[in-house]
Design an enzyme around this catalytic site. Structure first.
Site, PDB file in Angstrom:
ATOM      1  N   ARG A 263     -25.469 -44.810  19.947  1.00  9.52           N
ATOM      2  CA  ARG A 263     -26.096 -43.666  19.267  1.00  9.52           C
ATOM      3  C   ARG A 263     -27.257 -43.154  20.114  1.00  9.52           C
ATOM      4  O   ARG A 263     -28.134 -43.920  20.519  1.00  9.52           O
ATOM      5  CB  ARG A 263     -26.605 -44.085  17.892  1.00  9.52           C
ATOM      6  CG  ARG A 263     -27.456 -43.027  17.193  1.00  9.52           C
ATOM      7  CD  ARG A 263     -27.943 -43.524  15.845  1.00  9.52           C
ATOM      8  NE  ARG A 263     -28.842 -42.599  15.180  1.00  9.52           N
ATOM      9  CZ  ARG A 263     -30.158 -42.773  15.060  1.00  9.52           C
ATOM     10  NH1 ARG A 263     -30.748 -43.848  15.573  1.00  9.52           N
ATOM     11  NH2 ARG A 263     -30.901 -41.871  14.434  1.00  9.52           N
TER      12      ARG A 263
ATOM     13  N   LYS B  78     -24.471 -37.224   7.542  1.00 16.39           N
ATOM     14  CA  LYS B  78     -25.482 -38.217   7.149  1.00 16.39           C
ATOM     15  C   LYS B  78     -25.947 -37.932   5.720  1.00 16.39           C
ATOM     16  O   LYS B  78     -26.408 -36.837   5.408  1.00 16.39           O
ATOM     17  CB  LYS B  78     -26.656 -38.183   8.129  1.00 16.39           C
ATOM     18  CG  LYS B  78     -26.249 -38.568   9.546  1.00 16.39           C
ATOM     19  CD  LYS B  78     -27.355 -38.314  10.556  1.00 16.39           C
ATOM     20  CE  LYS B  78     -28.578 -39.162  10.305  1.00 16.39           C
ATOM     21  NZ  LYS B  78     -29.624 -38.920  11.327  1.00 16.39           N
TER      22      LYS B  78
ATOM     23  N   THR C 149     -29.993 -47.968   8.770  1.00 14.90           N
ATOM     24  CA  THR C 149     -31.438 -48.031   8.543  1.00 14.90           C
ATOM     25  C   THR C 149     -31.920 -49.415   8.080  1.00 14.90           C
ATOM     26  O   THR C 149     -31.490 -49.925   7.045  1.00 14.90           O
ATOM     27  CB  THR C 149     -31.926 -46.983   7.519  1.00 14.90           C
ATOM     28  OG1 THR C 149     -31.281 -45.735   7.772  1.00 14.90           O
ATOM     29  CG2 THR C 149     -33.423 -46.791   7.642  1.00 14.90           C
TER      30      THR C 149
END
Length: 477
Positions: free
Chosen positions: A39, A225, A283
């Site tokens: 990423r 997202k 996350t």
């Protein structure tokens, strides 16, 4: 012919490349440690830096004979703090700080904010969250270019970290002009997928897809997202339009009640599984490993639970971007996945089967259900899936079988994007390959031996592109 050793885990690992890992040496080690998707966070760095990183990833993956997909994560409509002197500042409870829209370098008393309309979004008494909610401020005064606030919960604030104001309305498009510029760059540099930030509705996804199509890049994946309440409300439509989903728990856990997040994660993953769309859980998964060599027990449990929920991939952010132990973090993620996957079938698979029994679908969906019945009855070593688009492999992957799904395609981009899907190991072959070519390949790679039983999906008649409509079970001769 070389021999191939399949990875020890089927859950895909997404690792963020940053200052700690953007060297050739570190990228090589990340790939060896188990990174499946690299990423690149375009909220940081320059195009020149990103172009160099993309080139290194491709070169090192080729040298190691590993396939690594590249995800370009767009900044989107995100309010961020600006540059801070020394890279970060320590904010302490009870201290006063000024958040300013002026172009200054931040310090202990002044924090720059990159959105000029920021003071218009808050009023006295409002709560402001920084850095995914780790730092909490309360507004005491609002002036033309600045907001005065007191620190309720302190911590380290790094440059370019996010600013969240729950319930604030930003009167601008979700996809910014900068995002379109980044998408153009990503297309030119052969990036495999786009991470679309702060999606609010299906129209955001369609707008991105339209841009890609106009630039002859319709095969670039769009990963939506989910990080806003609007995205949760419109999830079904977004899921239908997107190629994949990322549950971005940082902003999502600030924008809505944090206690709702665990159940919401399970619901969204299950919906993505049903549709055969890859889903990434992201996350703070092993965030303590940013500074520590061993994760907390709660973090290990969090990763395992996401895998049991049905996630296709787990993502590392600051852990590999700026952390002290990026390689160890990827290795730890792989270890957790390996152990957890041994128990995955007993968690949630039966619920998916029940749902699929009442859900009408396509011939391809019916075939994938038949595959699951077959592998539960017969000792199958591999599922072999020739595919033009990757769709059949993803539909099988949603059931999270214990067997590896070996996918075969003539399209390099299709193979790369299958790196987002659980348990899929893709091979790129020459045009005109057939069953015999596949069998010769996997025998030559040492993946199968004589008398091993395999299951292959097929499209008949072969000379017509009707898609997958049958399965064949046979022993390797």
């Amino acid at each position: 012919m070389r021999r191939v050793k399949l990875p020890s885990h089927k859950t895909k690992i997404v690792a963020t490349i940053g200052p700690a890992t953007n060297s050739r040496k570190m990228i090589k080690q990340l790939i060896k440690a188990g990174m499946n998707v690299a990423r690149i966070n375009f909220s940081h760095g320059s195009f020149e830096e990103h172009a160099r990183v993309i080139e290194i990833i491709r070169e090192e993956a080729q040298k190691l004979d590993r396939r690594v997909a590249i995800l370009a994560d767009l900044p989107g409509l995100k309010i961020r703090v600006g540059e801070i002197k020394g890279g970060y500042v320590e904010l302490k409870r009870g201290e006063k700080v000024i958040l300013t829209t002026k172009d200054v370098e931040g310090d202990e008393t002044t924090i720059p904010v990159d959105y000029k309309g920021f003071p218009n979004l808050v009023s006295k008494g409002d709560i402001i969250y920084l850095n995914d909610g780790y730092i909490v401020l309360k507004v005491e005064n609002v002036r033309e270019n600045e907001v005065e606030a007191v620190v309720l919960s302190g911590g380290k604030l790094f440059s370019r970290k996010g600013v969240n104001i729950p319930k604030a309305y930003l009167p601008v498009e979700a996809i910014t002009p900068k995002d379109f510029e980044i998408m153009k760059f990503a297309i030119e540099h052969g990036v495999d997928a786009i991470g679309l930030s702060f999606v609010g509705s299906v129209y955001d996804v369609l707008k991105a897809k339209s841009f890609l199509e106009k630039n002859n890049a319709e095969d670039v994946f769009v990963i939506a997202k989910i990080e806003r309440p609007d995205a949760v409300r419109n999830f079904d439509e977004i899921l239908n339009a997107a190629d994949g989903i990322m549950i971005a728990r940082g902003d999502l856990g600030v924008e809505m009640p944090i206690e709702q997040l665990p159940i919401l994660q399970k619901k969204l993953i299950r919906k993505a599984n049903m549709e055969g769309k890859p889903v990434i859980t992201a996350t703070q998964m092993l965030v303590s490993m940013t500074t520590e060599k061993v994760p907390t027990r709660a973090e290990v449990t969090d990763v395992a639970n996401a895998i049991l929920d049905g996630t296709d991939a787990v993502m590392l952010s600051e852990e590999t971007a700026i952390g002290k132990f990026p390689i160890e973090t990827v290795e730890m993620m792989g270890k957790i996945a390996k152990v957890t996957e041994e128990y995955r079938e007993s968690f949630g698979l039966s619920r998916i089967r029940e749902f699929m029994e009442i859900k009408k679908g396509t011939i391809k969906e019916a075939i994938t259900r038949s595959i699951i019945d077959a592998i539960c009855t017969i000792d199958i070593k591999f599922i072999l899936t020739p595919t033009r688009t990757g769709r059949t492999a993803r539909l099988i992957s949603r059931f999270k079988p214990k067997q590896w799904i070996l996918a075969f395609s003539t399209n390099e981009r299709v193979c790369n994007n299958l790196m987002f899907s659980y348990g899929v190991y893709p091979f790129c072959l020459e045009e005109g390959f057939d069953e015999n070519d596949i069998v010769r390949l996997i025998k030559g790679l040492g993946l199968v031996e004589s008398d091993d039983m395999v299951l292959m999906t097929e499209g008949k008649p072969i000379e017509k592109t009707v898609g997958t409509n049958s399965i064949k079970i046979f022993q390797i001769a």
